[in-house]
Motif scaffolding. Structure first.
Motif, mmCIF file in Angstrom:
data_model
loop_
_atom_site.group_PDB
_atom_site.id
_atom_site.type_symbol
_atom_site.label_atom_id
_atom_site.label_comp_id
_atom_site.label_asym_id
_atom_site.label_seq_id
_atom_site.Cartn_x
_atom_site.Cartn_y
_atom_site.Cartn_z
ATOM 1 N N ASP A 1 0.817 -1.209 0.000
ATOM 2 C CA ASP A 1 0.000 0.000 0.000
ATOM 3 C C ASP A 1 0.851 1.260 0.000
ATOM 4 O OD1 ASP A 1 -2.212 -1.578 0.007
ATOM 5 O OD2 ASP A 1 -2.843 -1.116 2.049
ATOM 6 N N ALA A 2 2.093 1.148 0.484
ATOM 7 C CA ALA A 2 3.003 2.291 0.516
ATOM 8 C C ALA A 2 4.436 1.768 0.479
ATOM 9 C CB ALA A 2 2.778 3.137 1.755
ATOM 10 N N VAL A 3 5.352 2.645 0.111
ATOM 11 C CA VAL A 3 6.776 2.306 0.029
ATOM 12 C C VAL A 3 7.561 3.313 0.860
ATOM 13 C CG1 VAL A 3 8.794 2.192 -1.496
ATOM 14 C CG2 VAL A 3 6.625 1.206 -2.234
ATOM 15 N N ILE B 1 9.184 1.236 -8.452
ATOM 16 C CA ILE B 1 8.788 0.063 -7.669
ATOM 17 C C ILE B 1 7.417 0.292 -7.040
ATOM 18 C CG2 ILE B 1 9.328 -1.244 -5.569
ATOM 19 C CD1 ILE B 1 12.320 -0.807 -6.295
ATOM 20 N N ALA B 2 7.174 1.491 -6.531
ATOM 21 C CA ALA B 2 5.882 1.802 -5.940
ATOM 22 C C ALA B 2 4.768 1.656 -6.968
ATOM 23 C CB ALA B 2 5.893 3.211 -5.356
ATOM 24 N N LYS C 1 0.222 3.727 -3.313
ATOM 25 C CA LYS C 1 -0.231 5.077 -3.646
ATOM 26 C C LYS C 1 0.755 6.134 -3.188
ATOM 27 C CE LYS C 1 -5.209 4.157 -3.701
ATOM 28 N NZ LYS C 1 -5.276 2.759 -3.231
ATOM 29 N N ARG C 2 1.592 5.769 -2.208
ATOM 30 C CA ARG C 2 2.548 6.743 -1.688
ATOM 31 C C ARG C 2 3.924 6.110 -1.548
ATOM 32 N NH1 ARG C 2 -0.901 9.797 3.174
ATOM 33 N NH2 ARG C 2 -2.305 10.905 1.763
ATOM 34 N N VAL C 3 4.939 6.953 -1.745
ATOM 35 C CA VAL C 3 6.312 6.525 -1.499
ATOM 36 C C VAL C 3 7.004 7.634 -0.711
ATOM 37 C CG1 VAL C 3 6.969 7.318 -3.815
ATOM 38 C CG2 VAL C 3 8.520 5.850 -2.521
ATOM 39 N N THR D 1 0.022 9.113 -9.474
ATOM 40 C CA THR D 1 0.134 8.008 -8.520
ATOM 41 C C THR D 1 1.294 7.130 -8.949
ATOM 42 O OG1 THR D 1 -2.247 8.018 -8.085
ATOM 43 C CG2 THR D 1 -1.031 6.024 -7.499
ATOM 44 N N PRO D 2 2.204 6.776 -8.040
ATOM 45 C CA PRO D 2 2.202 7.130 -6.613
ATOM 46 C C PRO D 2 2.657 8.571 -6.387
ATOM 47 C CG PRO D 2 4.200 5.948 -7.153
ATOM 48 C CD PRO D 2 3.376 5.935 -8.410
#
Length: 295
Positions: free
Chosen positions: A77-79, A105-106, A112-114, A162-163
């Motif tokens: 869901d996040a990185v 990668i995200a 959705k977020r990194v 996105t992300p």
């Protein structure tokens, strides 16, 4: 794409923890962060870290290298990108490439977020520098981190992308900066004296504080693009050495020495709803616990 609070609210305890892909888990910072979370999993409650690195190592859940197929990258869901190149450890321009790789990668894993790790080195000398301060770095590392940041937050139509990338400007990290490298020997450390008993003053962050910042950003519907991460109180280097019981000697500060580099964390305090004051003794106590786990 518009992100809602449902995308990033803190998970209900009854819900399944959400996967957070952590890149760079075998680096110096990554190993400290892993050890910190092992001691206190509640720092990231609601999230389940997937520890990733570019090569195999202890505690690595998945290897993600340049040759890794997209199908082998787990969903998340996040990185959180902890990886990066520091002075003396490689080509500083690689920080830009690593940030771009984290975004790639995200995108592959559906995040959705990194969150990217930058540095207070972007500010240069200064006292209580806030996120909107003019950036006047004095070394190539600070310049490289600025280039990395600008590539992430100056993207056209960012709100529709996105992300989405967010930058954590980390202060010196307890256990990971040059002062702590010097404490690996038995030789006294030489400190610059700007006056009698006055050593360099720096903002410091601990791994536990960084986790609080990560969790706070992930919980926000509209987090800040850039966030300073440090304890609220800057500390002198000799106070840290005193707390650690490590010997040091004084030398007159050269003309080029920088007395203070400190950052303002008012925004972080509002997000975490904490005062974020950590005395040198507490910083050293946390480091001692983590040091025994990563050495």
């Amino acid at each position: 794409m518009t992100l809602t609070s449902d995308d990033f609210h803190a998970a209900n305890p009854s819900q399944k923890p959400r996967p957070l892909l952590v890149l760079g888990s075998t680096g110096k910072l990554g190993r400290l962060m892993r050890a910190c979370l092992q001691l206190n999993p509640d720092l990231l409650s609601g999230w389940a870290p997937i520890w990733a690195a570019r090569r195999t190592g202890a505690g690595v859940d998945v290897v993600i290298s340049e040759s890794t197929a997209a199908s082998d990258i787990p969903n998340a869901d996040a990185v959180l990108a902890l990886w990066g190149v520091v002075p003396g450890r490689g080509d500083l321009s690689d920080n830009l490439q690593l940030a771009q790789r984290a975004v790639e990668i995200a995108r592959i894993c559906g995040a959705k977020r990194v969150l990217h790790c930058s540095s207070s080195a972007v500010y240069g000398p200064g006292k209580s520098c806030c996120e909107t301060a003019v950036l006047t770095p004095v070394n190539a590392y600070g310049v490289a981190k600025i280039e990395m940041e600008q590539s992430l937050i100056s993207t056209p139509n960012r709100a529709e992308t996105t992300p989405q990338s967010y930058v954590l400007r980390l202060a010196n990290v307890v256990g990971a900066d040059s002062l702590f490298d010097a404490m690996k020997t038995t030789n006294p450390i030489t400190l610059d004296a700007f006056d009698v008993g006055v050593s360099p003053v720096r903002s410091y962050a601990t791994p536990s504080l960084i986790w609080r910042a990560v969790k706070a950003v992930l919980a926000q519907e509209s987090p800040p693009e850039i966030l300073n991460v440090a304890a609220a109180n800057p500390v002198s280097m000799h106070a840290l050495l005193d707390a650690a019981g490590y010997p040091f000697v004084w030398q007159p500060a050269p003309f080029t020495a920088v007395q203070e580099v400190s950052i303002n964390v008012d925004l972080l305090r509002r997000l975490t709803k904490r005062q974020l004051v950590m005395e040198p003794a507490n910083m050293i106590a946390e480091w001692h616990k983590l040091r025994d786990m990563v050495t």
